[in-house]
Write an enzyme that holds these catalytic residues in place. Structure first.
Site, PDB file in Angstrom:
ATOM      1  N   SER A 283       0.835  -1.204   0.000  1.00 22.46           N
ATOM      2  CA  SER A 283       0.000   0.000   0.000  1.00 22.46           C
ATOM      3  C   SER A 283       0.866   1.249   0.000  1.00 22.46           C
ATOM      4  O   SER A 283       1.989   1.237   0.530  1.00 22.46           O
ATOM      5  CB  SER A 283      -0.898   0.025   1.238  1.00 22.46           C
ATOM      6  N   ASP A 284       0.343   2.316  -0.565  1.00 18.10           N
ATOM      7  CA  ASP A 284       0.959   3.619  -0.318  1.00 18.10           C
ATOM      8  C   ASP A 284       0.753   3.930   1.170  1.00 18.10           C
ATOM      9  O   ASP A 284      -0.058   3.287   1.846  1.00 18.10           O
ATOM     10  CB  ASP A 284       0.334   4.698  -1.220  1.00 18.10           C
ATOM     11  N   TRP A 285       1.459   4.903   1.664  1.00 15.72           N
ATOM     12  CA  TRP A 285       1.527   5.139   3.120  1.00 15.72           C
ATOM     13  C   TRP A 285       0.176   5.614   3.692  1.00 15.72           C
ATOM     14  O   TRP A 285      -0.236   6.731   3.447  1.00 15.72           O
ATOM     15  CB  TRP A 285       2.663   6.116   3.405  1.00 15.72           C
TER      16      TRP A 285
END
Ligand SMILES: *[C@@H]1O[C@H](CO)[C@@H](O)[C@H](O)[C@H]1NC(C)=O
Ligand SMILES: *[C@@H]1O[C@H](CO)[C@@H](O)[C@H](O)[C@H]1NC(C)=O
Ligand SMILES: *[C@@H]1O[C@H](CO)[C@@H](O)[C@H](O)[C@H]1NC(C)=O
Ligand SMILES: *[C@@H]1O[C@H](CO)[C@@H](O)[C@H](O)[C@H]1NC(C)=O
Ligand SMILES: *[C@@H]1O[C@H](CO)[C@@H](O)[C@H](O)[C@H]1NC(C)=O
Ligand SMILES: *[C@@H]1O[C@H](CO)[C@@H](O)[C@H](O)[C@H]1NC(C)=O
Ligand SMILES: *[C@@H]1O[C@H](CO)[C@@H](O)[C@H](O)[C@H]1NC(C)=O
Ligand SMILES: *[C@@H]1O[C@H](CO)[C@@H](O)[C@H](O)[C@H]1NC(C)=O
Ligand SMILES: *[C@@H]1O[C@H](CO)[C@@H](O)[C@H](O)[C@H]1NC(C)=O
Ligand SMILES: *[C@@H]1O[C@H](CO)[C@@H](O)[C@H](O)[C@H]1NC(C)=O
Length: 797
Positions: A283-285
């Site tokens: 996932s992106d942050w």
């Protein structure tokens, strides 16, 4: 495998509680957008070990088979953002297995010292040089490796759909084929150095306003039709998968109402089933905002692990109470909302990437701390200051020069240093940032010469050669009998007028900046507010041209800027478009300016006469909870739009001048057969393989032609192949389907051979859900830009 249509999904929403385990239930579409709903594709396809991944997957299975559920979950869930890398997984103390270190960025190793600041992705696209794309990737991979980073968070290959998009410069421009090569070569390079590459941001992450993340309230939905998704936005990701990428990062935004990290259609459907992706989805942050939904939709790793940056309470790694995964994932397995086999597959995919890159063999230990450059923290050695730069400065200088696009030249270039006695050099962009090259956190300011944009896609400069220093040093090494005056105040027109009136050559430096949305610079919240120059660049140019009839404009911009107010001014004798060249900026410029290097860079997007000529723009304000961004231009992004609507751009896609001239001749086109291997593709079996059905990558047609350097200088030419599909295919007038950069000595001829793969002559058929070669007459257009076609031929399928 269960596939539910949008209608069925809508019906199921009435039973939302029970339907939860089906995962990825989209939010309801607002009125008028009912068709833009993601279907549900479950279960997640388990990794198969296809193609070159067989051994790595087998080893990963064995390793995972030895782990407890807690240990498995530890590898899937980040341990917060306050570790020594921007992302770190948990560890397995029982096996002495240390945390994976995940570190930005697409242009170097972020947050450390003694590491290089490479040219931005957009620059390597501007080279149109496949070898340079690889070399840059390999050099960056070596630096990540040397610092002990396991997973590099790049390349970035979103499409630059809107010119003002804040992060466009991190990627490879506005054409999927060119971006596909950028992604493919960069991934191959990074991974050849032993580092797991992460291609991002999957998918439809084309602007910063309302992109989501960090618990944002308004998050846009990119509404993309199936054909456009395959032919434009997913294409470069598919190329990254074909290159063997270990990790794909799902983005913050929604696609068809569903969050990217819980969109089972894009993750399970397109990525894992169609593209046979063998690595893991990260996932992106804080892009994950659910438990079972994100897991069942195909997301494999939650970064940085906690729920939201805006959560008022600190993440607690011992309790993991603030993660949607972590101990919640264990609970979800116990209570049946996530099958244990899904967790096994998540970890197997992560470990497969680890074995595939050979990270089990003496991988360097992490030797820096992203939070500080201090050597010790609390008595612990955290920064060993390992110098990983090697000879990369030379590579950076070469890419900087090769990426420079000469847009205008009335004959002053290359500058004959023996000819001029007085130089005037104007603009703050010519010289260092007074606060230092790294003076603004994450490069979040526009002071001094611009060599990278801002945000997480950055790295610290070890040094930055500014243009004024490089030009001064070069000129005095050649011609001591010279006056050279630099005026760095962008607004002191009187001083500039005075120097300009005396100078016989003037250089004006101007820029335009952008970056990631968490930083706002001069009211630009990531995305640019306009397509004009910053610091009054237009007035600065005018201050020079009014008195200096030999004014050369040098641009360091993140993307296209409008130039109509000055481009045709007779006193603007040349324009060099340098974009974001990295640490060797000034040296790269000198190489082109004074002719050591013949320019060969070409535009990776269109420069329009006016902003409204572009097919789409940033959505800056919306009162919708989920702002709807519908990609209604569909296949017609960038030059495809200008061609379709007959809009004359200022500088077309693929444009760039040289100091020499090239002629084209002797076009030949021959069928190779859809199942043959000449000249590029291998003729392996038709077994599934990462990147799509293998037969798509067999060469269907061979194309060859001659390019002759008819000028007096050696130089390189980027030959471009545009394909016109049969009208029934419904494609734009021409689409890029081949290019090659060839260095040719003066008065010599090169034979360029290109292969059109079956994939290149196919369109995505939404009915059969497969790539199909349309029948009819195809036109092959060979040229020096998208509007400078020199040779035309046809073939009929
Ligand atoms: C989005 O909706 C469009 C229109 O119905 C459809 O063609 C496309 O496949 C959908 N894509 C995803 C990822 O849901
Ligand atoms: C898994 O455990 C078995 C039995 O203890 C051991 O022989 C094997 O080496 C282990 N495999 C891995 C990959 O750790
Ligand atoms: C999970 O990782 C943490 C470090 O983040 C470690 O302290 C803990 O012991 C690990 N748990 C297991 C079961 O290995
Ligand atoms: C654990 O790993 C460290 C660092 O690689 C090594 O120094 C140590 O000997 C290892 N310990 C065991 C028990 O294998
Ligand atoms: C299962 O556990 C998760 C995580 O704790 C929880 O959110 C979910 O509501 C539980 N589901 C059921 C059906 O008990
Ligand atoms: C465009 O934006 C830049 C940066 O914020 C600003 O300096 C400039 O004045 C703006 N141009 C116009 C025409 O408003
Ligand atoms: C151009 O520069 C001259 C001299 O500095 C000035 O008089 C004139 O107003 C400027 N024009 C514009 C459009 O800025
Ligand atoms: C170009 O420069 C000359 C000075 O050399 C000046 O007389 C002339 O007005 C300038 N032209 C423009 C369009 O500014
Ligand atoms: C600029 O003006 C000078 C003096 O009139 C002339 O000698 C020179 O050729 C001009 N340069 C250009 C590039 O037009
Ligand atoms: C490639 O594979 C096809 C299908 O298996 C076969 O017919 C053909 O002869 C092969 N071509 C080459 C050059 O090996």
């Amino acid at each position: 495998m269960v596939r539910l249509s949008a209608v069925v999904v809508a019906a199921l929403c009435a039973y939302a509680v029970k339907a939860d385990i089906l995962t990825g239930i989209p939010d309801a579409a607002p009125p008028g957008y009912e068709e833009w709903m993601s279907p549900i594709v479950v279960p997640a396809k388990t990794v198969t070990g296809d193609g070159p991944w067989a051994s790595a997957v087998a080893r990963a299975r064995e390793f995972v088979g030895n782990l407890t559920l807690q240990e498995k979950v530890n590898l899937t869930t980040g341990a917060g953002a306050n570790g020594r890398c921007v992302g770190m997984t948990g560890t397995i103390p029982r096996l002495n297995f240390t945390a994976f270190c995940l570190e930005d960025s697409p242009l170097g190793v972020r947050f450390t010292d003694f590491a290089s600041a490479f040219p931005a992705g957009i620059n390597v696209a501007m080279t149109w040089d496949k070898q340079m794309m690889y070399d840059r990737g390999y050099a960056m991979g070596q630096e990540h490796y040397g610092k002990g980073v396991n997973m590099a968070l790049g390349p970035m290959t979103n499409m630059g759909r809107v010119q003002a998009g804040g992060r466009n410069w991190e990627g490879f421009g506005a054409d999927p084929y060119l971006s596909g090569w950028g992604a493919y070569q960069t991934v191959q390079g990074i991974q050849a150095a032993g580092v797991i590459a992460t291609v991002k941001h999957y998918i439809g992450n084309e602007q910063e306003h309302y992109r989501g993340g960090g618990g944002a309230y308004q998050v846009y939905s990119s509404n993309i039709d199936d054909r456009t998704m395959h032919e434009i936005y997913a294409w470069p990701f598919a190329e990254a998968v074909r290159a063997g990428v270990g990790s794909v990062m799902c983005s913050y935004n929604k696609i068809n109402q569903t969050q990217a990290c819980q969109n089972s259609k894009t993750l399970n459907g397109i990525l894992k089933e169609e593209l046979d992706f063998q690595g893991f989805v990260m996932s992106d942050w804080t892009a994950i905002i659910s438990g079972a939904d994100s897991v069942l939709a195909g997301c494999d790793m939650n970064m940085p692990g906690f729920m939201s940056y805006s959560d008022p309470e600190e993440y607690n790694p011992d309790t993991e109470v603030y993660s949607y995964w972590g101990s919640n994932l264990i609970q979800m397995v116990y209570n049946g909302s996530v099958p244990k086999s899904r967790v096994d597959d998540m970890v197997t995919r992560i470990m497969a990437a680890y074995y595939q890159m050979g990270q089990d063999k003496n991988y360097p230990a992490l030797n820096f701390d992203q939070q500080t450059e201090n050597t010790y923290v609390n008595g612990q050695l955290v920064n060993e200051h390992v110098n990983v730069m090697s000879t990369h400065g030379q590579t950076i200088r070469e890419i900087g020069a090769a990426s420079t696009v000469v847009l205008k030249n009335t004959g002053v270039l290359p500058v004959d240093v023996t000819k001029y006695k007085r130089y005037g050099i104007f603009g703050s962009d010519a010289a260092p940032n007074p606060d230092g090259p790294n003076g603004c956190s994450d490069r979040g300011c526009d002071q001094g010469t611009l060599a990278m944009g801002w945000g997480s896609g950055t790295a610290n400069f070890p040094y930055l050669i500014d243009p004024l220093a490089a030009i001064t040093s070069f000129v005095y090494s050649q011609e001591p009998d010279t006056v050279l005056e630099g005026i760095l105040n962008d607004y002191n027109y009187a001083a500039i007028n005075t120097v300009a009136a005396q100078a016989d050559i003037c250089l004006v430096f101007a820029n335009a900046d952008s970056g990631e949305g968490y930083i706002t610079v001069d009211n630009n919240a990531g995305d640019r507010n306009n397509l004009t120059l910053w610091h009054g660049g237009e007035a600065l140019i005018n201050a020079s041209t009014t008195y200096c009839n030999n004014t050369i404009v040098v641009l360091h911009t993140v993307g296209a800027v409008t130039m109509e107010s000055w481009i045709d001014n007779e006193n603007v004798t040349a324009v060099l478009y340098s974009a974001l060249p990295g640490q060797e900026s000034g040296n790269s410029l000198v190489d082109v300016l004074f002719g050591a290097v013949t320019p060969s860079g070409k535009l990776p997007y269109t420069i329009a006469k006016q902003r409204s000529d572009y097919p789409a723009d940033v959505v800056y304000s919306s009162d919708q909870t989920t702002p709807q961004i519908t990609y209604s231009e569909a296949l017609k992004i960038d030059y495809r739009w200008f061609d379709s609507l007959n809009i004359t751009p200022r500088f077309e896609f693929g444009f760039g001048l040289s100091y020499t001239t090239f002629t084209y001749s002797d076009l030949e086109i021959w069928p190779v057969g859809l199942y043959s291997s000449y000249p590029y593709a291998t003729n392996a079996s038709l077994a599934p393989s990462p990147g799509g059905a293998q037969d798509l990558f067999y060469t269907a047609y061979g194309v060859s032609f001659h390019v002759t350097n008819t000028g007096a200088r050696d130089g390189a030419e980027v030959s471009q192949l545009y394909l016109g599909f049969p009208p029934s295919a419904g494609e734009p007038p021409k689409v890029l389907r081949g290019f090659e950069k060839t260095t040719i000595k003066s008065q010599n001829t090169a034979v360029v051979v290109l292969g059109l793969l079956k994939h290149d002559i196919s369109i995505w058929d939404v009915v059969s859900q497969s790539w199909q070669v349309p029948s009819g007459k195809f036109t092959v257009m060979i040229g020096s830009s998208s509007r400078d076609i020199r040779l035309t031929g046809t073939f009929t399928v």
